[in-house]
Design a protein around this motif. Structure first.
Motif, short mmCIF file in Angstrom:
data_model
loop_
_atom_site.label_atom_id
_atom_site.label_comp_id
_atom_site.label_asym_id
_atom_site.label_seq_id
_atom_site.Cartn_x
_atom_site.Cartn_y
_atom_site.Cartn_z
N ALA A 171 -36.52 56.76 13.98
CA ALA A 171 -35.97 56.91 15.32
C ALA A 171 -34.76 57.83 15.29
O ALA A 171 -33.97 57.83 14.35
N THR A 172 -34.62 58.64 16.32
CA THR A 172 -33.43 59.47 16.44
C THR A 172 -32.28 58.62 16.93
O THR A 172 -32.45 57.48 17.34
N GLN A 232 -32.88 57.55 20.47
CA GLN A 232 -33.79 56.41 20.57
C GLN A 232 -33.08 55.12 20.17
O GLN A 232 -33.25 54.08 20.79
N ALA A 254 -37.04 66.36 21.33
CA ALA A 254 -37.95 65.77 20.35
C ALA A 254 -38.33 64.35 20.77
O ALA A 254 -39.49 63.94 20.62
N THR A 255 -37.37 63.61 21.29
CA THR A 255 -37.62 62.25 21.74
C THR A 255 -38.58 62.25 22.92
O THR A 255 -39.49 61.41 23.02
N LYS A 268 -40.93 64.24 23.60
CA LYS A 268 -42.29 64.61 23.21
C LYS A 268 -43.01 63.47 22.50
O LYS A 268 -44.23 63.52 22.34
N GLN A 269 -42.28 62.45 22.08
CA GLN A 269 -42.89 61.35 21.32
C GLN A 269 -43.51 60.31 22.24
O GLN A 269 -43.16 60.19 23.38
#
Length: 202
Positions: free
Chosen positions: A2-3, A6, A198-199, A201-202
């Motif tokens: 997780a970033t 997140q 990026a988050t 797109k997940q």
């Protein structure tokens, strides 16, 4: 994995704003300037309503600042007048009042940015102690995951490993701080955007 975005959302639910905390030793030179510089970058990008930005210190040299009854040097002080003057020449206005890092900051902020390696060590030392005292606070690894060095985001000064403390030096030291923070603030905003994209797109 997780970033940080997140992880923060998982701790406190959906958040309207991305929260960024800048940390130095006494919160009178480097971190208030980083706060003001990053706020300026965010404002120029038209993103002020998307960010919460603050700064603090790690006791200003006091060893017990994070302990119950501990003392923090410079708490309640305005920014160093030499730093304030140097920043004004570049159109950056320092408005914060010095305060120490608080346990609540560890939940409140998505990004915790130290000015030098000592700051980062002190943040993590305090986080470890506070986590042992309060199970509602993030564990050390969670805090480590959202803590980084400001110079990590430099694109011009790529070899810089810290924003050096200018307190005991001359005018050149304050100008160097401004140069590094100007560079890193732009890079930090770009980094946050990349993580958020990026988050999404997940």
């Amino acid at each position: 994995m997780a970033t940080r975005v997140q992880a923060a959302a998982g701790q406190s639910g959906a958040k309207d704003k991305t929260s960024v905390l800048f940390v130095c030793l006494g919160n009178i030179c480097r971190s208030p300037t980083a706060e003001a510089m990053f706020r300026s970058v965010v404002e120029k990008a038209g993103l002020s309503n998307q960010f919460e930005i603050d700064s603090c210190g790690t006791g200003g040299g006091s060893s017990n600042w994070y302990l119950p009854g501990g003392f923090s040097y410079h708490e309640g002080d305005e920014s160093d007048p030499r730093m304030t003057s140097a920043a004004v020449k570049r159109g950056v206005r320092l408005t914060s009042t010095s305060r120490p890092l608080l346990p609540s900051d560890l939940n409140r902020f998505d990004y915790i940015i130290g000015m030098d390696p000592r700051n980062v060590r002190d943040i993590l030392k305090a986080a470890s102690y506070w986590a042992e005292q309060d199970q509602q606070l993030p564990r050390l690894e969670q805090v480590r995951g959202k803590t980084s060095l400001m110079t990590r985001y430099c694109s011009k000064a790529k070899t810089a490993d810290e924003v050096p403390d200018p307190y005991y030096g001359g005018p050149a030291g304050f100008d160097l701080v401004l140069d590094l923070l100007d560079d890193a603030a732009t890079g930090l905003l770009a980094h946050i955007h990349q993580e958020q994209q990026a988050t999404a797109k997940q």
